[in-house]
Design an enzyme around this catalytic site. Structure first.
Site, short mmCIF file in Angstrom:
data_model
loop_
_atom_site.label_atom_id
_atom_site.label_comp_id
_atom_site.label_asym_id
_atom_site.label_seq_id
_atom_site.Cartn_x
_atom_site.Cartn_y
_atom_site.Cartn_z
N TYR A 24 0.75 -1.22 0.10
CA TYR A 24 0.11 -0.10 -0.26
C TYR A 24 1.13 1.25 0.16
O TYR A 24 0.31 2.30 -0.36
CB TYR A 24 -0.90 0.25 1.43
N THR A 101 5.25 -3.43 9.74
CA THR A 101 5.86 -3.50 11.21
C THR A 101 5.06 -3.80 12.02
O THR A 101 4.39 -2.98 13.09
CB THR A 101 6.58 -2.08 11.50
N THR A 136 5.90 2.89 9.40
CA THR A 136 5.85 3.36 10.96
C THR A 136 6.46 2.50 11.74
O THR A 136 6.40 1.26 12.07
CB THR A 136 4.17 3.29 11.26
N ARG A 170 2.20 8.55 5.21
CA ARG A 170 0.88 8.98 5.36
C ARG A 170 -0.43 8.53 4.36
O ARG A 170 -0.99 9.27 4.00
CB ARG A 170 0.90 10.37 5.69
N LYS A 222 4.36 10.51 13.69
CA LYS A 222 3.44 9.69 13.06
C LYS A 222 2.76 8.75 14.07
O LYS A 222 1.55 8.49 13.88
CB LYS A 222 4.20 8.46 12.14
N ASN A 226 -1.53 8.98 14.77
CA ASN A 226 -2.63 8.02 14.97
C ASN A 226 -3.00 7.49 16.56
O ASN A 226 -4.23 7.47 16.59
CB ASN A 226 -1.90 6.85 14.25
N ARG A 229 -5.72 9.93 17.29
CA ARG A 229 -6.93 9.77 16.72
C ARG A 229 -7.87 8.50 17.23
O ARG A 229 -8.87 8.47 17.59
CB ARG A 229 -6.87 9.07 15.05
N CYS A 276 -3.36 0.87 10.68
CA CYS A 276 -2.63 1.94 11.29
C CYS A 276 -3.03 2.13 12.71
O CYS A 276 -2.36 2.27 13.78
CB CYS A 276 -2.93 3.39 10.62
N TYR A 335 -12.35 -3.09 7.23
CA TYR A 335 -12.39 -2.14 8.35
C TYR A 335 -12.98 -0.73 7.80
O TYR A 335 -13.18 -0.12 8.91
CB TYR A 335 -11.01 -2.28 8.93
N ARG A 343 -7.63 -5.69 6.93
CA ARG A 343 -6.83 -5.88 7.99
C ARG A 343 -7.14 -5.42 9.49
O ARG A 343 -7.80 -4.41 9.63
CB ARG A 343 -5.44 -5.03 7.92
N1 SAJ Z 1 -13.43 4.99 12.94
C1 SAJ Z 1 -14.28 5.04 13.94
N2 SAJ Z 1 -14.85 6.32 14.47
C2 SAJ Z 1 -14.25 7.25 13.67
C3 SAJ Z 1 -13.28 7.24 12.68
C4 SAJ Z 1 -12.95 5.97 12.21
O1 SAJ Z 1 -14.94 4.03 14.45
O2 SAJ Z 1 -14.62 8.67 13.68
C5 SAJ Z 1 -12.99 3.65 12.55
C6 SAJ Z 1 -13.05 3.11 11.25
O3 SAJ Z 1 -14.50 2.35 10.91
C7 SAJ Z 1 -12.12 2.15 11.03
C8 SAJ Z 1 -11.01 2.76 11.87
O4 SAJ Z 1 -11.55 3.55 12.84
O5 SAJ Z 1 -12.40 0.75 11.46
C9 SAJ Z 1 -9.80 3.42 11.28
O6 SAJ Z 1 -10.47 4.40 10.58
P1 SAJ Z 1 -9.55 5.62 9.74
O7 SAJ Z 1 -10.52 6.50 9.29
O8 SAJ Z 1 -8.72 6.16 10.87
O9 SAJ Z 1 -8.96 5.15 8.59
P2 SAJ Z 1 -7.33 4.66 8.38
O10 SAJ Z 1 -7.23 3.35 9.14
O11 SAJ Z 1 -7.13 4.45 7.19
O12 SAJ Z 1 -6.40 5.77 9.00
C10 SAJ Z 1 -5.67 6.59 8.09
C11 SAJ Z 1 -4.31 7.16 8.76
N3 SAJ Z 1 -3.59 7.35 8.15
C12 SAJ Z 1 -2.28 7.32 8.24
O13 SAJ Z 1 -1.81 6.48 9.07
C13 SAJ Z 1 -1.36 7.83 7.28
C14 SAJ Z 1 -5.03 8.05 9.89
O14 SAJ Z 1 -3.91 8.95 10.33
C15 SAJ Z 1 -5.92 9.02 9.08
O15 SAJ Z 1 -6.37 10.15 10.14
C16 SAJ Z 1 -7.01 8.28 8.72
O16 SAJ Z 1 -6.47 7.49 7.72
C17 SAJ Z 1 -8.00 9.39 7.92
O17 SAJ Z 1 -8.05 10.60 8.31
O18 SAJ Z 1 -8.49 8.90 6.78
#
Ligand code: SAJ
Length: 438
Positions: A24, A101, A136, A170, A222, A226, A229, A276, A335, A343
């Site tokens: 990815y 990782t 990461t 990112r 990094k 995360n 979040r 992540c 997911y 994943r």
């Molecule tokens: N989720 C929730 N509530 C939320 C946001 C997400 O339950 O308010 C859940 C989603 O359903 C998912 C998981 O969390 O199962 C992760 O969702 P995500 O929106 O964080 O998506 P990711 O995992 O692709 O996170 C990536 C991360 N980017 C990198 O690591 C470079 C994260 O830092 C970003 O903030 C996020 O994308 C993004 O903003 O889209």
């Protein structure tokens, strides 16, 4: 070759670039540098992935706007060649490392893939090469693991024989190329001169800020972003549990809380998956496991979020009673909505919990090959259906048909996707995670 020579080769784009790990992260970044005219050699251990890439076909499933076309172009032009042979990196001026990782059950990274990549690279890399870890990593890894391992395997000294940096990726599934271009990056070098050369390199493909830093700062940025979040999501999930207990709607509460400045409350949900968010908080927390820092909030947030599938199981069980031999449909296995990335999927955790309780679990997901098929057929005989992933397709369900297909019309909405009125009109009992308002 001194850094000044390397800098010149980077800016006139004659530098030869290598990328280890064509997943990815590695594949889009290899393709983007190739598109800028660099000669890029990609190395991956999976022969079938290499073979696909050399045919100009992306092995990354799911909808990645622009990636297929870009890949076809750069493999056609010969700017990007993939191989399983590390020898291809012997003449590289820059090598990016993009291997996985993962953390183990004790939430500590073991770095098998990273260590193997560093050993293999060290055995072939030429004097003067710039090596950049994009994966990461736990803060402290560059100094404690990457630098000594690369010095040992190459027989050269960091800062003299080779230059070493950390530039955390990112990427986000579904926006891989857009993010690579649009999101700012942090470049942490072994020296400020190396950071400056890394800045030149990334400014060739990144249209946003490229900020110079040292290793520990780049590693922290990094994992902190995360973990931040994850904590925010956990807060929303805890408000959902409180709202249920008080007969309120966390969704309505959130809507009104967000009107207050600086309260960007995130969304409660059926779980937190992906490559992540579930992992990076542990990389941050474990960076101080041998120091007397009492890290409490980050693990607590992880515990709240990883318990949400259990809460979904309870919401289902509260409606159907004993789960033994009950057939339960899970909608969504990826997911993330409108993605095929499975994943660390919350649906897998929920499937396991339901199976342990004796239920028969049926899964539907329009994006995941194994679980596509007719939703209403899969719903046949089910005592309940739970929405775990908010794929857009689930917004336009034929609820009367779904109700007729099921053994009992019970829906659990884990993502606040459905309109309560429409669902109730179709004769369903609807349980919405976080919303027990009347
Ligand atoms: N989720 C929730 N509530 C939320 C946001 C997400 O339950 O308010 C859940 C989603 O359903 C998912 C998981 O969390 O199962 C992760 O969702 P995500 O929106 O964080 O998506 P990711 O995992 O692709 O996170 C990536 C991360 N980017 C990198 O690591 C470079 C994260 O830092 C970003 O903030 C996020 O994308 C993004 O903003 O889209």
């Amino acid at each position: 070759m001194a850094l000044t020579d390397l800098r010149k080769k980077i800016t006139d784009r004659s530098a030869r670039i290598g990328v280890i790990g064509l997943g990815y992260v590695g594949l889009p970044v290899a393709a983007l540098f190739a598109q800028k005219g660099y000669d890029v050699a990609g190395v991956d251990i999976k022969a079938e992935r290499v073979e696909k890439i050399n045919r100009g076909i992306s092995p990354i499933e799911g909808n990645e706007p622009g990636l297929e076309e870009l890949l076809a172009g750069v493999t056609q032009s010969g700017n990007l060649k993939a191989t399983t042979d590390y020898q291809a990196l012997a003449d590289r001026d820059v090598v990016l490392i993009d291997v996985e990782t993962p953390v183990n059950d004790q939430h500590v990274p073991e770095y098998q893939a990273l260590k193997s990549a560093l050993k293999s690279l060290g055995g072939v890399m030429k004097k003067g090469v710039l090596v950049v870890v994009e994966s990461t990593i736990m803060p402290g890894t560059m100094r404690q693991i990457v630098k000594p391992l690369l010095e040992e395997s190459s027989g050269m000294a960091c800062g003299e024989g080779f230059f070493l940096g950390n530039c955390p990726e990112r990427v986000m599934p579904g926006k891989l190329l857009a993010n690579l271009r649009a999101m700012s990056r942090v470049v942490g070098g072994d020296s400020s001169e190396t950071s400056a050369v890394m800045k030149d390199l990334y400014q060739q493909v990144v249209e946003a800020d490229v900020d110079e830093a040292d290793w520990i700062t780049a590693e922290l940025v990094k994992t902190v972003e995360n973990a931040y979040r994850d904590v925010q999501i956990a807060f929303a999930n805890e408000v959902a549990l409180i709202s249920e207990a008080l007969g309120a709607s966390a969704w309505r509460v959130r809507e009104l809380v967000r009107k207050s400045p600086g309260r960007e409350m995130l969304l409660p949900g059926a779980g937190v998956g992906g490559h992540c968010i579930p992992k990076d908080p542990w990389l941050l927390a474990s960076s101080v496991r041998n120091k007397n820092v009492d890290v409490r909030l980050i693990p607590a947030a992880r515990s709240v979020n990883s318990d949400m599938p259990r809460h979904m199981r309870d919401l289902i069980a509260n409606q159907v009673g004993d789960l033994t031999e009950k057939r339960i449909l899970l909608m969504g296995y990826a997911y993330l909505e409108n993605s095929d990335d499975t994943r660390d999927s919350p649906s897998e955790a929920l499937r396991r919990l339901l199976t342990e309780a004796g239920a028969e679990v049926v899964i539907h997901d329009p994006f995941v090959e194994e679980f596509t098929g007719d939703l209403y057929e899969k719903a046949g005989g089910c005592s309940a259906a739970a929405l775990v992933t908010a794929h857009s397709e689930y917004k336009s369900i034929d609820f009367p048909l779904l109700a007729r297909s099921m053994a009992s019309p019970i829906l659990v909405d884990g993502r606040n996707l459905w309109d309560k009125k429409i669902v109730l009109q179709a004769g369903f009992v609807l349980v919405r995670l976080g919303d027990f308002s009347q």
